[in-house]
Design a protein around this motif. Structure first.
Motif, mmCIF file in Angstrom:
data_model
loop_
_atom_site.group_PDB
_atom_site.id
_atom_site.type_symbol
_atom_site.label_atom_id
_atom_site.label_comp_id
_atom_site.label_asym_id
_atom_site.label_seq_id
_atom_site.Cartn_x
_atom_site.Cartn_y
_atom_site.Cartn_z
ATOM 1 N N PHE A 100 -0.003 -3.900 -8.045
ATOM 2 C CA PHE A 100 -0.869 -5.043 -7.750
ATOM 3 C C PHE A 100 -1.243 -5.863 -8.981
ATOM 4 C CE2 PHE A 100 -1.782 -1.894 -4.413
ATOM 5 C CZ PHE A 100 -1.492 -2.651 -3.276
ATOM 6 N N ASN A 101 -0.815 -5.388 -10.154
ATOM 7 C CA ASN A 101 -1.112 -6.072 -11.413
ATOM 8 C C ASN A 101 -2.616 -6.246 -11.623
ATOM 9 O OD1 ASN A 101 -0.293 -7.196 -13.855
ATOM 10 N ND2 ASN A 101 -0.409 -9.289 -13.056
ATOM 11 N N VAL B 209 -3.729 8.006 -13.179
ATOM 12 C CA VAL B 209 -2.630 7.816 -12.231
ATOM 13 C C VAL B 209 -2.913 6.626 -11.320
ATOM 14 C CG1 VAL B 209 -1.517 8.843 -10.207
ATOM 15 C CG2 VAL B 209 -1.846 10.209 -12.279
ATOM 16 N N ILE B 210 -4.145 6.544 -10.809
ATOM 17 C CA ILE B 210 -4.537 5.428 -9.944
ATOM 18 C C ILE B 210 -4.437 4.107 -10.701
ATOM 19 C CG2 ILE B 210 -6.431 4.438 -8.607
ATOM 20 C CD1 ILE B 210 -5.299 6.891 -7.293
ATOM 21 N N LEU B 211 -4.924 4.102 -11.939
ATOM 22 C CA LEU B 211 -4.878 2.879 -12.751
ATOM 23 C C LEU B 211 -3.445 2.424 -12.983
ATOM 24 C CD1 LEU B 211 -7.644 3.554 -15.445
ATOM 25 C CD2 LEU B 211 -7.706 1.845 -13.621
ATOM 26 N N THR B 212 -2.591 3.379 -13.343
ATOM 27 C CA THR B 212 -1.184 3.045 -13.613
ATOM 28 C C THR B 212 -0.514 2.469 -12.379
ATOM 29 O OG1 THR B 212 -1.019 4.782 -15.287
ATOM 30 C CG2 THR B 212 1.040 3.975 -14.356
ATOM 31 N N ALA B 213 -0.661 3.159 -11.248
ATOM 32 C CA ALA B 213 -0.038 2.690 -10.007
ATOM 33 C C ALA B 213 -0.604 1.338 -9.592
ATOM 34 C CB ALA B 213 -0.247 3.721 -8.902
ATOM 35 N N GLU C 262 0.827 -1.204 0.000
ATOM 36 C CA GLU C 262 0.000 0.000 0.000
ATOM 37 C C GLU C 262 0.864 1.259 0.000
ATOM 38 O OE1 GLU C 262 -4.012 -1.604 2.338
ATOM 39 O OE2 GLU C 262 -2.393 -0.643 3.449
ATOM 40 N N LYS C 263 1.952 1.198 0.766
ATOM 41 C CA LYS C 263 2.862 2.352 0.800
ATOM 42 C C LYS C 263 3.521 2.564 -0.561
ATOM 43 C CE LYS C 263 6.676 4.398 3.406
ATOM 44 N NZ LYS C 263 7.279 4.963 2.192
ATOM 45 N N ILE C 264 3.946 1.480 -1.198
ATOM 46 C CA ILE C 264 4.560 1.579 -2.530
ATOM 47 C C ILE C 264 3.561 2.149 -3.524
ATOM 48 C CG2 ILE C 264 5.517 0.252 -4.443
ATOM 49 C CD1 ILE C 264 6.632 -1.705 -2.353
ATOM 50 N N PHE C 265 2.322 1.648 -3.452
ATOM 51 C CA PHE C 265 1.263 2.132 -4.335
ATOM 52 C C PHE C 265 1.032 3.635 -4.147
ATOM 53 C CE2 PHE C 265 -3.253 3.356 -4.432
ATOM 54 C CZ PHE C 265 -3.571 3.117 -5.765
#
Length: 450
Positions: free
Chosen positions: A70-71, A61-65, A5-8
């Motif tokens: 999380f693939n 941005v949300i989609l990319t991350a 979650e932090k990485i995301f």
């Protein structure tokens, strides 16, 4: 927060910062928080007025991350900070909704093209922008009235309309009215003539938000009876916690011929100033505005235009419109400095003397000869008094007598930054207004250059 979650979240912030202007990122994104990710849904905490911005600008941005970390696709659930007065605001909205049937329809007269999202933020307008957003978020509860003042073409009308558009987007039933002070005077006169003053009072005193542009016109052009009506309208709205926002070209205390009781009320809330945009903000404004045109503007063209117009945004917009005319006429795809210069000269032809095409080298040569220094010394980093004066006078004259942008002038004066050129220009300009000796020197050099 788990490690993933932090990485995301770090990746979301990184991508957002790379795609947004720093001021926009700071305001709309930096204080948001990731609460958790559960069932491929990210719960994000932010101010409720910023939700629309996130929905319009940050979904990719949300989609990319999400796919990177999380693939899979991550959707968003927004939650908002619990504001203590939220219940009161809901109650007020409910009261407005239940009584709206008994009120006449009001035309808000808002310009839909003005929004907070397309307002370019700089140091000179940041506080006005922040206060406007706060007022739109909680009308009637933060700064009431909000008084925004500054010269023409700096964005005051944009902010007025952005406030109204944001409020209407959040509550379509909100009774919002944008009007210039001059039109308010005109409506007052018409209603007096038709003996329909009760209709005017019903129209303005039952609003949720009143947005008055150029309130200085009320001082210049109105009769005592008009100021009396506006005074009563102001009181009626303020006593019912209805939002009032005013713009002016000067502070409330500088509104001559305005009744003191109105000046006092204008000072009840928050007064904020907007000043002319700096070079970086003008570049950002131009980069934002050129999206409306189907041409490619070279970087040096944008910098050139930003260097030519430093008083207000309206001049920048006008220059782009004139460039559009020239580009259409010549069927151009790329806007060069030469094209922009031609359009500007055509625009200024009737209102100001035509700019003389003078090489910067000639200015440096004549300035050096007058002050007894070489062009090489003017371009150098030497800081002796006579060289510094010659260098600053040269930059001043290059700005005054040529079409060159600030970065171009800086480059010709030894690779200096545009801010150095602007500092030199302003310094010499200020001295000239007080020092007759320097003014004679500069005029003498000008005559030799011409």
């Amino acid at each position: 927060m788990t490690e993933n979650e932090k990485i995301f979240w770090d990746r979301v912030l990184e991508l957002a910062q790379s795609q947004l202007k720093q001021a926009t990122f700071d305001f709309f994104v930096s204080d948001a928080k990731l609460i958790k990710i559960e069932g491929n849904v990210a719960t994000i905490l932010l101010d409720d007025m910023k939700k629309l911005f996130w929905e319009k600008n940050l979904q990719p941005v949300i989609l990319t991350a999400g796919f990177e970390v999380f693939n899979t696709e991550i959707s968003i659930n927004y939650v908002f900070e619990d504001i203590p007065i939220h219940d009161n605001r809901e109650a007020a909205a409910t009261n407005t909704d239940t009584s709206i049937e008994n009120l006449p329809i009001v035309q808000n007269d808002l310009n839909p093209k003005y929004s907070f999202e397309n307002f370019v933020i700089g140091d000179e307008n940041r506080w006005a922008f922040t206060a406007s957003v706060s007022v739109a978020d909680l009308p009637g509860t933060t700064y009431n009235p909000l008084f925004i003042y500054g010269g023409p073409g700096l964005g005051k009308t944009h902010l007025l309309n952005a406030i109204g558009n944001a409020v209407v987007a959040n509550n379509p039933n909100a009774r919002v009215k944008y009007i210039s002070a001059e039109n308010f005077i005109n409506e007052f006169v018409v209603h007096i003539r038709l003996q329909k003053m009760d209709e005017l009072k019903q129209k303005f005193r039952k609003l949720d938000i009143l947005l008055i542009d150029d309130i200085q016109s009320l001082a210049k052009k109105s009769l005592a009876a008009t100021q009396e009506e506006f005074f009563n309208t102001f009181n009626a709205l303020h006593e019912n916690n209805k939002q009032i926002v005013l713009t002016s070209d000067r502070t409330p205390d500088d509104l001559n011929d305005l009744e003191q009781r109105l000046v006092t009320r204008f000072n009840w809330g928050l007064t904020v100033n907007i000043t002319p945009p700096d070079f970086e903000t003008r570049v950002a404004i131009l980069n934002n505005k050129i999206q409306e045109y189907n041409y490619k503007f070279r970087t040096e063209t944008i910098e050139y235009l930003a260097g030519q117009f430093d008083s207000n945004v309206r001049d920048l917009e006008g220059a782009l419109k004139d460039i559009n005319l020239v580009a259409n006429f010549k069927n151009l795809d790329v806007i060069t400095v030469e094209v922009a210069a031609e359009a500007i000269r055509a625009r200024k032809q009737d209102s100001s003397p035509k700019m003389i095409v003078i090489p910067i080298e000639e200015i440096q040569k004549q300035v050096g000869k007058f002050y007894g220094v070489t062009v090489k010394e003017i371009k150098s980093t030497k800081r002796t008094q006579n060289i510094v004066l010659a260098r600053q006078v040269g930059m001043y004259l290059a700005r005054e007598m040529t079409d060159n942008s600030l970065p171009k002038i800086g480059k010709e004066f030894g690779g200096r930054d545009h801010s150095t050129v602007l500092h030199a220009y302003n310094k010499i300009k200020n001295i000239l207004s007080q020092d007759d000796s320097l003014r004679i020197e500069v005029d003498t050099i000008k005559n030799k250059i011409k």
